[in-house]
Enzyme design. Structure first.
Site, PDB file in Angstrom:
ATOM      1  N   SER A 186      46.533  92.116  10.838  1.00  0.00           N
ATOM      2  CA  SER A 186      47.187  92.731  11.987  1.00  0.00           C
ATOM      3  C   SER A 186      48.551  92.127  12.289  1.00  0.00           C
ATOM      4  O   SER A 186      49.484  92.840  12.663  1.00  0.00           O
ATOM      5  CB  SER A 186      46.290  92.629  13.221  1.00  0.00           C
ATOM      6  N   HIS A 244      49.084  89.056  16.896  1.00  0.00           N
ATOM      7  CA  HIS A 244      49.743  90.357  17.001  1.00  0.00           C
ATOM      8  C   HIS A 244      51.145  90.204  17.586  1.00  0.00           C
ATOM      9  O   HIS A 244      52.131  90.709  17.028  1.00  0.00           O
ATOM     10  CB  HIS A 244      48.933  91.288  17.907  1.00  0.00           C
TER      11      HIS A 244
END
Length: 288
Positions: A186, A244
């Site tokens: 991610s 992230h």
């Protein structure tokens, strides 16, 4: 001096010679074309597989080769990354490999291992996690890889994976209760979304569950970053919010300040290769 033609023409000659091979013609026909020399060589390898390989299997392999080599270099790079993530996902499904996977494809800040900063960014254990990350990588990464060039994109993607894992590693001690092993692509994917927002800010995207409400990619990226910033500050555990957010910041920072570094590196390597190819200068003789 006799001019022997350009490199492109000589490659076309080699492609034509490969495609004129009798086995290749028997497999794909006389009018079949190849996108590159490597494409033609692959078709010849398939055509010359042992006789016990069924002909229809060879035809199917040739069709897959056609699809692969007719894609852009950037798309092939992205799909290769998807394939590597899929392989690692499959390895998690083999019980005998679980000790190896837990040691080498999870990043635990307490393990003392550094290479897992990279390997963990190719690791997903849940189907939904893998599908979501790879869908986003293909959706955003292909255009970015084509714009950057395959080699540049690969270096950017790998650096983003390490940077996001490192940020999560360094910031984890701020919340000792959240020091847990981490994995997932991610962070690197967020960097790719950031790159898309920097390169194509007005490109339209739509969410699967809100198909009639399109956004620009820059608007979607800002919303994602805001969500993960709140999640990182409040200590939400649903996702790796620190990874992230730091992945997104890496993408923005790279395209703001560091894109010229790749060009300088490429020029430096090219100059070094040119110097290495030059014949050594003849020693000077003293004048008697």
């Amino acid at each position: 001096m006799v001019w022997s033609g350009s490199g492109q023409e000589s490659e076309q000659d080699r492609i034509q010679a490969l495609m004129s091979d009798a086995d290749v013609r028997r497999l794909v026909g006389r009018s079949h074309s190849a996108a590159s020399e490597s494409h033609a060589r692959m078709l010849r390898r398939i055509a010359r597989l042992p006789g016990w390989v069924p002909f229809e299997a060879k035809r199917t392999a040739a069709a897959f080769a056609d699809q692969w080599y007719r894609k852009s270099a950037g798309a092939r790079c992205v799909y290769t990354l998807v394939g590597l993530n899929a392989v690692v996902f499959g390895m998690w499904r083999i019980p005998r490999l679980l000790p190896l996977m837990a040691r080498s494809f999870l990043h635990d800040p307490r393990s003392g291992l550094s290479y897992t900063l990279l390997t963990s960014s190719f690791s997903q254990r849940e189907v939904g996690h893998l599908v979501f990350n790879m869908f986003a990588l293909v959706s955003f990464g292909t255009s970015v890889a084509d714009a950057m060039g395959a080699e540049h994109f690969l270096a950017f993607y790998l650096s983003a994976g390490v940077a996001s894992s490192l940020a999560s590693h360094l910031l984890a001690p701020l919340r000792p209760a959240l020091i847990l092993p981490s994995l997932g692509a991610s962070g690197a994917v967020y960097s790719v979304i950031a790159a898309t927002a920097m390169l194509f800010p007005d490109a339209q995207v739509a969410l699967i569950f809100l198909p009639f409400m399109p956004f620009t990619v820059s608007q979607a990226f800002k919303a994602l970053m805001a969500y993960d910033l709140v999640g990182a500050v409040l200590g939400w555990r649903a996702f790796g919010h620190i990874a992230h957010f730091s992945g997104g910041l890496f993408g923005v920072a790279y395209f703001t300040w560091c894109t010229g570094a790749w060009s300088e590196l490429v020029r430096g390597i090219a100059a070094a290769r040119l110097r290495a190819q030059r014949p050594p200068a003849a020693p000077r003789r003293a004048i008697e």
